[in-house]
Design a protein around this motif. Structure first.
Motif, mmCIF file in Angstrom:
data_model
loop_
_atom_site.group_PDB
_atom_site.id
_atom_site.type_symbol
_atom_site.label_atom_id
_atom_site.label_comp_id
_atom_site.label_asym_id
_atom_site.label_seq_id
_atom_site.Cartn_x
_atom_site.Cartn_y
_atom_site.Cartn_z
ATOM 1 N N ALA A 41 0.827 -1.213 0.000
ATOM 2 C CA ALA A 41 0.000 0.000 0.000
ATOM 3 C C ALA A 41 0.856 1.255 0.000
ATOM 4 O O ALA A 41 0.572 2.226 -0.722
ATOM 5 N N VAL A 42 1.924 1.237 0.815
ATOM 6 C CA VAL A 42 2.832 2.399 0.837
ATOM 7 C C VAL A 42 3.519 2.569 -0.512
ATOM 8 O O VAL A 42 3.686 3.691 -1.008
ATOM 9 N N MET A 43 3.908 1.443 -1.135
ATOM 10 C CA MET A 43 4.533 1.517 -2.464
ATOM 11 C C MET A 43 3.561 2.086 -3.490
ATOM 12 O O MET A 43 3.943 2.889 -4.348
ATOM 13 N N LYS A 44 2.309 1.685 -3.423
ATOM 14 C CA LYS A 44 1.335 2.156 -4.416
ATOM 15 C C LYS A 44 1.026 3.637 -4.251
ATOM 16 O O LYS A 44 0.658 4.320 -5.216
ATOM 17 N N GLU A 97 -5.140 -3.115 -0.672
ATOM 18 C CA GLU A 97 -6.192 -2.165 -1.041
ATOM 19 C C GLU A 97 -6.908 -1.629 0.196
ATOM 20 O O GLU A 97 -7.309 -0.461 0.236
ATOM 21 N N THR A 98 -7.075 -2.475 1.223
ATOM 22 C CA THR A 98 -7.689 -2.008 2.471
ATOM 23 C C THR A 98 -6.805 -0.971 3.148
ATOM 24 O O THR A 98 -7.288 0.062 3.628
ATOM 25 N N VAL A 99 -5.500 -1.230 3.178
ATOM 26 C CA VAL A 99 -4.557 -0.279 3.785
ATOM 27 C C VAL A 99 -4.545 1.019 3.001
ATOM 28 O O VAL A 99 -4.532 2.114 3.571
ATOM 29 N N ARG A 100 -4.541 0.900 1.673
ATOM 30 C CA ARG A 100 -4.539 2.116 0.839
ATOM 31 C C ARG A 100 -5.773 2.969 1.120
ATOM 32 O O ARG A 100 -5.684 4.193 1.244
#
Length: 325
Positions: free
Chosen positions: A93-96, A175-178
């Motif tokens: 998520a951090v990478m995205k 996706e939840t973290v994002r």
């Protein structure tokens, strides 16, 4: 009618006397409810009193050592795969959300691949990794320094199950973290950057602690889902509950009885996990959880129990005040 909508003041007539309230009979609602109860009773009776189900054998195998060993493996497999999935999901998520386009593409490609292929295919792939790489080598580039392992010895059924389930969960949890990170007010990020923090410091100190408040409760749902997804490990003989149950019924042909045993254990594990999930929801905020998924049966049961207790306390308080007057 809920407690919040119940009329507390009596309706008075022209002469000041209290007008009785006649409850309305919902005929259609009673008919539909009665039919639904009859269908449920018919289905339950057809299963419980079915002569082809030997319930004595169900109770014989319910606490057999082999089944209990499978339950323990299922619990450990669910915990470890969830930890792998959640840890990698945060990184993805951090990478995205990073400003580096290369990291964005890698994260997007990972999520697309693992969400686009069935978890059953991934389990079989990891279990047969030796066909692609007979040996796993960890070596310093351009040197002969390193170690090498036989893939068949490393990639056991348990390890293949962990990788298949954990890596697949990471794609979904990313996706939840994002979504949790993006739910944090962007003004806080801008204020932190204006205050001299770097992007990494802002993410680690300001954004992630607030996002975790939204992210942590859905992890309970992910763990509950993982408990049942472990049944797919039967294709690689992972010594979990479903694998052991299937190996037993292949020997004695008690297919339905062993499936009932496995189902009872899965239901018990799910109920326990759901209970702790409801604790997480109350601790970190149920409003954030409802945005992700609706309440389950246990949550509704606990919530109705709390509402009934609250209503009873409110009625007792009102009665006490009326008595005092």
């Amino acid at each position: 009618m809920t407690a919040s909508h119940r009329r507390t003041a009596p309706i008075l007539g022209a002469d000041g006397s209290e007008t009785p309230i006649t409850p309305r009979w919902h005929v259609g609602r009673w008919i539909v409810g009665t039919l639904a109860v009859l269908v449920v009773v018919w289905l339950a009776t057809a299963i419980i009193f079915n002569e082809n189900i030997r319930w004595n054998r169900v109770f014989d195998y319910l606490f057999s050592p082999r089944i209990l060993d499978g339950v323990v493996v299922t619990i450990w497999m669910s915990i470890l795969a969830t930890v792998i999935g959640l840890s990698l999901g945060v990184v993805l998520a951090v990478m995205k959300l990073a400003t580096n386009p290369v990291l964005q593409w890698i994260a997007a490609g990972y999520i697309w691949f693992f969400r686009g292929t069935p978890v059953l295919v991934q389990l079989i792939f990891w279990y047969n990794l030796a066909f692609l790489f007979p040996y796993l080598t960890l070596q310093i580039p351009f040197t002969q320094i390193g170690v090498q392992w036989d893939t068949n010895q490393v990639m056991t059924s348990f390890m293949a199950a962990l990788l298949g389930l954990g890596l697949n969960l990471a794609a979904y949890f990313a996706e939840t973290v994002r979504a949790g990170i993006q739910a944090v007010d962007r003004g806080q990020t801008e204020a932190a950057l204006a205050g001299g923090m770097t992007h990494m410091q802002t993410m680690r100190i300001i954004v992630l602690p607030q996002a975790l408040r939204i992210i942590i409760p859905p992890t309970g749902n992910e763990f509950i889902s993982m408990l049942k997804t472990t049944s797919l490990v039967v294709v690689v003989a992972g010594s979990d509950l479903m694998t052991n149950a299937s190996q037993i019924y292949k020997q004695n042909n008690l297919i339905i009885e062993l499936l009932i045993v496995a189902s009872l254990w899965y239901m018990l594990l799910t109920a326990i996990a759901t209970f702790f999930q409801s604790k997480l929801e109350r601790r970190f905020g149920s409003d954030a959880v409802r945005l992700v998924r609706g309440p389950g049966f246990v949550q509704k049961f606990l919530r109705n129990g709390q509402q009934a207790q609250t209503s009873t306390e409110a009625i007792a308080t009102i009665s006490e005040k009326v008595t005092t007057r």
